[in-house]
Every structure is written in structure tokens, then in C-alpha cells.
Design a protein around this motif. Structure first.
Motif, PDB file in Angstrom:
ATOM      1  N   GLY A   1     -14.132   0.024  -0.082  1.00 26.44           N
ATOM      2  CA  GLY A   1     -13.896  -0.379   1.300  1.00 26.44           C
ATOM      3  C   GLY A   1     -13.156  -1.694   1.398  1.00 26.44           C
ATOM      4  O   GLY A   1     -12.178  -1.828   2.136  1.00 26.44           O
ATOM      5  N   SER A   2     -13.612  -2.696   0.628  1.00 31.60           N
ATOM      6  CA  SER A   2     -12.970  -4.019   0.672  1.00 31.60           C
ATOM      7  C   SER A   2     -11.513  -3.932   0.263  1.00 31.60           C
ATOM      8  O   SER A   2     -10.644  -4.576   0.852  1.00 31.60           O
TER       9      SER A   2
ATOM     10  N   VAL B   1      -2.361   7.003   6.727  1.00 30.66           N
ATOM     11  CA  VAL B   1      -2.529   7.402   5.328  1.00 30.66           C
ATOM     12  C   VAL B   1      -3.707   6.661   4.694  1.00 30.66           C
ATOM     13  O   VAL B   1      -4.532   7.258   4.000  1.00 30.66           O
ATOM     14  N   LEU B   2      -3.790   5.364   4.971  1.00 29.16           N
ATOM     15  CA  LEU B   2      -4.894   4.569   4.416  1.00 29.16           C
ATOM     16  C   LEU B   2      -6.235   4.988   5.000  1.00 29.16           C
ATOM     17  O   LEU B   2      -7.245   5.058   4.289  1.00 29.16           O
ATOM     18  N   MET B   3      -6.271   5.278   6.308  1.00 29.90           N
ATOM     19  CA  MET B   3      -7.518   5.684   6.942  1.00 29.90           C
ATOM     20  C   MET B   3      -7.987   7.051   6.421  1.00 29.90           C
ATOM     21  O   MET B   3      -9.188   7.298   6.294  1.00 29.90           O
ATOM     22  N   ARG B   4      -7.049   7.944   6.118  1.00 27.46           N
ATOM     23  CA  ARG B   4      -7.411   9.237   5.525  1.00 27.46           C
ATOM     24  C   ARG B   4      -8.072   9.021   4.165  1.00 27.46           C
ATOM     25  O   ARG B   4      -9.106   9.632   3.859  1.00 27.46           O
ATOM     26  N   LEU B   5      -7.470   8.146   3.376  1.00 24.25           N
ATOM     27  CA  LEU B   5      -8.046   7.814   2.070  1.00 24.25           C
ATOM     28  C   LEU B   5      -9.424   7.179   2.223  1.00 24.25           C
ATOM     29  O   LEU B   5     -10.368   7.512   1.492  1.00 24.25           O
TER      30      LEU B   5
ATOM     31  N   ALA C   1      -2.318  12.571   9.154  1.00 26.70           N
ATOM     32  CA  ALA C   1      -1.495  11.670   8.340  1.00 26.70           C
ATOM     33  C   ALA C   1      -0.430  12.471   7.612  1.00 26.70           C
ATOM     34  O   ALA C   1      -0.718  13.509   7.002  1.00 26.70           O
ATOM     35  N   ILE C   2       0.812  11.989   7.696  1.00 29.82           N
ATOM     36  CA  ILE C   2       1.930  12.649   7.026  1.00 29.82           C
ATOM     37  C   ILE C   2       2.389  11.751   5.884  1.00 29.82           C
ATOM     38  O   ILE C   2       2.554  10.555   6.045  1.00 29.82           O
ATOM     39  N   GLY C   3       2.608  12.351   4.745  1.00 25.57           N
ATOM     40  CA  GLY C   3       3.071  11.569   3.606  1.00 25.57           C
ATOM     41  C   GLY C   3       1.915  11.087   2.755  1.00 25.57           C
ATOM     42  O   GLY C   3       0.744  11.430   2.962  1.00 25.57           O
ATOM     43  N   SER C   4       2.253  10.273   1.792  1.00 23.06           N
ATOM     44  CA  SER C   4       1.254   9.735   0.864  1.00 23.06           C
ATOM     45  C   SER C   4       1.537   8.268   0.604  1.00 23.06           C
ATOM     46  O   SER C   4       2.576   7.736   1.000  1.00 23.06           O
TER      47      SER C   4
END
Length: 517
Positions: A61-62, A82-86, A212-215
Motif C-alpha cells: 500500500g505504501s 492503472v495504479l488503482m486496479r493494481l 483501466a486501459i493499458g498497463s
């Protein structure tokens, strides 16, 4: 804008914490008188055990929150999604891991809980486990609010739910003395609280519901992986330092001793939490500052936070040193006192740990995770070695002495080293000279306050209030006299004046009631 957001968050946070603190005292009093010190010790012990399980979070998380500062500042929605999906996937896996680890510890509880006359220990543990796992399912959205410097929303909802929870739990303890029902109510409100905050984030930031689109680009991926590896080690070390105290006390002393210590720890944690409302709500502002401003600007703000850090932590340490035992004696009785030596050790540890707050905030928001990844493990090894030896020789105070020795031996030196070298690009002796200057003033102020306070025997509530007044007036008077000409003090004083003027303008706009009718 950063200052405005910080001030709103701080004001809401402190107001919330004051309400929670008053209710906590009432709740703790009812808890002690209805269930006893063993249940109090069990509460603290299971909290520590489940904090160990939470190491599965491992700093993921940090690390991801750190990578969010820049895209949020740039309003880069594609990268945010993308970050929130991860982030969401990571916490779903973490919740499952914590649940499985928690269940695997069930056969070993009988060896950890020593000399406890408590029924349904396994059921109690399972409710604790549920309360630990559930918030992970919503953590990604709550963290996004914090990154956007909207902490006051989280704090406000938490405040309402905590007040409701406190009243319900106090009623359950008073009328039923049912500890399991007490815990179930806490879990139900925690789950409801998380659901409400998730809905609020969806309404405030509807784009987060988009696919989210992309990586992630390779640089971001490698930074996250590198930081996660570092924070895994840091979190394990931090737990071994701070999270094992109750386990050691329970194993080598008794579960009742954990209960006695829990009262001191509660008072210390209340003070730390109140102060951290200032620094935690500045945390994301500092992150935004580090991401977008020059080193000189960051350093000038850091010096202001260090003075504020010293002022608040030394004031709290002095007040607790003078008042904590008279307060406990009046509150729940002399049999719950642990002695002056333990108070001194706890206060020095509180001050030392608190004084690292401002430098640690810069370190974390600047993304310095990899460089000092082994430091908490080294500190943990020192802490456990001294604690385990000393607890068997001198009792419970040995646990706290071990923690203090490890702090002075390791992070006291290493944290400023990395920040001054990588962020400020300034000589390290500047930090230690300033630290020594503040500490000498702090100890002198403590001696003066303690001497004046010794003339007041806190045998009644009113005498305790007078002693508290001394603890507020004397240190603040000394600090104002010593610091009022410094740039740091003038900066803070200017913000306070700005707030007072703003409040005055708002009050003038409030229409007077029409009394003519």
C-alpha cells in the motif's frame, strides 16, 4: 492550497480525536469494572498478534500510494486508474493471506495466552480476525482520498462511527458483560464504515469506476517492486520492535501485566494520536511538496515541522511524566500503578520516537525505502535481544528498556543520514545540533515543570486540573520566550493569525437574530 487542506484535515482530526478520547476513558472504565484486567490484557495481546498477521500487507500500500502522488498532482487519470486496479487486486490477495495465516494460528493460542481465566478465547480471536481482514477490501479507495488530501472526510466518517460504536459497546458491557457481543458490534460498525467510505469515493471520483486501459510502464513497475521489497523488511522489523511487547510480557510475566501496561499505553497512544493528527494530515501535503518543489523549499518547511514536532511531543511527554500516575490513581485506583521507573522509560521512548516524526515523513514521501531496508531488522534484533534478556532479569521494565536501546542504537542515526544526503543535500551535523539544542531545552523544561508541579498534590480532580494547568502553562511560556524570534515560530504564528482572522471574518458574516418580533 496545500496549507489549506492540511489545516482542514488537522482541525477535523483533532476535534474527532478529542471526542473519541473522552469516550475511550468512559469505555475503558466500564470495561475494567465489568470484565476485569485479564480481558483487558487479552484485548491488547490479540491486537498485537493480528498486527503481526497484517505484515502480509508488506508495504504494498505504501509503495503504490507513493507512486500515486505524481499522477494525482498531474491529474493523469489513465495512470491513476492503472495504479488503482493494481492496488485493489493487491489488497484482495492480502485479505486472503491474512485470513489463512490467522486461521493457522488457532492451534497455538493456548501456548501464547498465559495464566488467563477467560472463556471462549478461540471465538474471541476469530472475531478479532474478521475485524482485521474486512477493511483490506476497501483500503484502496480510502487511501485515494488521503492522497487527494481529503483526510477530513475519512476522519469525519470515522468519528461518527466511533462515537456510535462506543455508546453501543458501553451499553453492552454495562447491561450484559458479554465481551463477544462487544466485539461483534465493533466488527459490524467497521464493515459499515468501510462500505460508506467506498460509496463516497465512487460519488466524488466517478472516473475511478471506469475500466483501466493499458498497463504500468516498466520504470513504475520496477520502482514498486523495489519499494515493496524494502518495505517488507521495514514492516517486519517495525512489528518485531513495537508489536511484540505484549507477547513478551504475556509469555514471561502474565496476561494481567499486559492489562496494567495497556492503561499506560492507552494514555500514551491518545497523546501520540492527537499529535499525529497534525503530522498525518500534513503527510500527503509534504508528499505533494516533495514531488513538485525545490530542495530548499522542502528543507525550509521541514524545519518548521521539526520545531512543531519538538514542541508538541516534548509538551506531551512532560505532561504525561508529571501527571500519568496521579491520573491513573484517581481514575481506576492505586493498584493499577506500575512505578516511576517505567514512566521515565516510556516517556523518553515516546519523545525519541516522536522526534523522528518530521524527518521520517520526508523520508517516506520522498520514496526512500530501498536504501534503509535492513535498518528495522537490525533494530528489531537489538530490541528483541535486550528485551528477552532484561525481562527475565528485571521484569517488565526490561522490555521497554530494550526498545529504547534499539531506537537510539539504530534509526536515531540512520533516518536523518539518508534524508540529509538524498533529499536536502546538507551536512548531517545540522540535524544533530538542532536535535541536541531542542532536547536540552526539553529536559530543562521538564525539570522546571516537575519541580513546580511537585507543590501540587493531585489527590482530587480539581488539584489534578491545577497540575495539568502547570504542565500546559510552564512549557509553553518557556518555549515562546525561547523561540518567538525564530523564522520557524514566525511561520507557524503567521498561519495561526491567518486562521483567527478567517474565523473572525466568518463570525462577522453570521446574521444576528431578529429580536424585534
Amino acid at each position: 492550497m496545500r496549507t489549506k487542506h492540511s489545516l482542514i484535515n488537522i482541525s477535523v482530526g483533532i476535534g474527532n480525536q478529542l471526542v473519541i478520547t473522552l469516550l475511550s476513558f468512559f469505555s475503558r472504565t466500564v470495561f475494567i469494572h465489568t470484565l476485569g484486567v485479564e480481558y483487558l490484557g487479552l484485548n491488547g495481546l490479540f491486537t498485537n498478534i493480528l498486527a503481526m498477521l497484517s505484515l502480509a500487507e508488506a508495504g504494498i500500500g505504501s509503495s503504490i500510494v507513493y507512486t500515486l502522488y505524481k499522477p494525482v498532482a498531474d491529474n493523469n487519470k489513465e495512470k491513476i486508474l492503472v495504479l488503482m486496479r493494481l492496488y485493489k487486486k493487491a489488497y484482495l490477495i492480502i485479505a486472503l493471506i491474512v485470513l489463512l495465516l490467522g486461521l493457522s494460528l488457532l492451534p497455538f493460542l493456548q501456548y501464547i495466552v498465559k495464566d488467563a481465566n477467560v472463556e471462549h478465547i478461540y471465538v474471541i480471536y476469530l472475531v478479532f480476525l474478521l475485524n482485521t481482514v474486512t477493511p483490506y477490501l476497501f483500503q484502496h479507495k480510502i487511501s485515494y482520498l488521503n492522497v487527494c488530501q481529503k483526510n477530513y472526510i475519512v476522519t469525519g466518517i470515522y468519528s461518527v462511527s466511533s462515537i456510535l460504536s462506543m455508546f453501543l459497546k458501553i451499553g453492552i458491557l454495562y447491561w450484559t458483560q458479554n465481551y463477544i457481543l462487544y466485539l461483534i458490534i465493533d466488527s459490524a460498525i467497521t464493515i459499515t464504515n468501510s462500505l460508506i467510505m467506498s460509496l463516497i469515493v465512487n460519488r466524488m471520483y466517478p472516473f475511478l469506476k471506469e475500466k483501466a486501459i493499458g498497463s504500468l510502464d516498466n520504470d513504475t513497475k520496477s520502482n514498486i517492486i523495489k519499494n515493496v521489497k524494502a518495505i517488507v523488511l521495514q514492516n517486519i522489523g517495525s512489528y518485531l520492535i513495537f508489536g511484540t511487547e505484549n507477547i513478551i510480557i504475556s509469555t514471561y510475566v502474565s496476561i494481567a501485566a499486559v492489562g496494567l501496561y495497556s492503561n499506560y499505553k492507552m494514555l500514551i497512544d491518545i497523546c501520540r494520536t492527537l499529535i499525529n493528527q497534525v503530522f498525518n494530515n500534513m503527510y500527503h501535503s509534504v508528499g505533494n511538496l516533495v514531488a513538485s518543489e525545490s530542495k530548499d523549499k522542502v528543507y525550509s518547511v521541514y524545519k518548521v515541522t521539526m520545531l512543531l514536532n519538538f514542541w508538541l511531543y516534548s509538551l506531551a511527554a512532560i505532561a504525561m511524566y508529571v501527571m500519568i500516575e496521579p491520573f491513573i490513581k484517581l481514575w481506576i485506583g492505586e493498584k493499577f500503578l506500575m512505578g516511576n521507573l517505567i514512566v521515565i522509560i516510556l516517556m523518553v521512548t515516546f519523545y525519541e520516537r516522536g522526534m523522528r516524526n518530521s524527518i521520517t515523513t520526508v523520508k517516506t514521501t520522498a520514496g526512500i525505502f530501498h536504501e534503509d531496508r535492513y535498518i528495522p531488522l537490525i533494530q528489531a534484533a537489538v530490541s528483541l535481544a535486550f528485551s528477552l534478556v532484561l525481562v527475565q532479569k528485571i521484569g517488565i521494565s526490561g522490555v521497554f528498556i530494550g526498545t529504547l536501546i534499539s531506537a537510539i542504537a539504530v534509526p536515531f542515526w540512520t533516518t536523518p543520514f539518508f534524508v540529509y544526503r538524498k533529499v536536502f543535500d546538507k551536512p548531517l551535523h545540522h540535524y544533530f545540533m538542532r536535535y541536541l539544542y531542542y532536547t536540552v531545552i526539553g529536559f530543562g523544561t521538564c525539570a522546571a515543570t516537575s519541580f513546580i508541579g511537585s507543590f501540587i498534590s493531585a489527590d482530587t480532580i480539581w488539584m489534578l486540573v491545577m497540575k495539568a494547568a502547570v504542565c500546559v502553562i510552564v512549557p509553553n511560556a518557556i518555549y515562546v520566550a525561547l523561540f518567538y524570534k525564530t523564522e520557524e515560530f514566525q511561520y507557524v504564528f503567521g498561519i495561526v493569525l491567518q486562521l483567527l482572522r478567517s474565523l473572525q471574518r466568518k463570525l462577522r458574516r453570521v446574521p444576528s437574530p431578529d429580536v424585534s418580533s
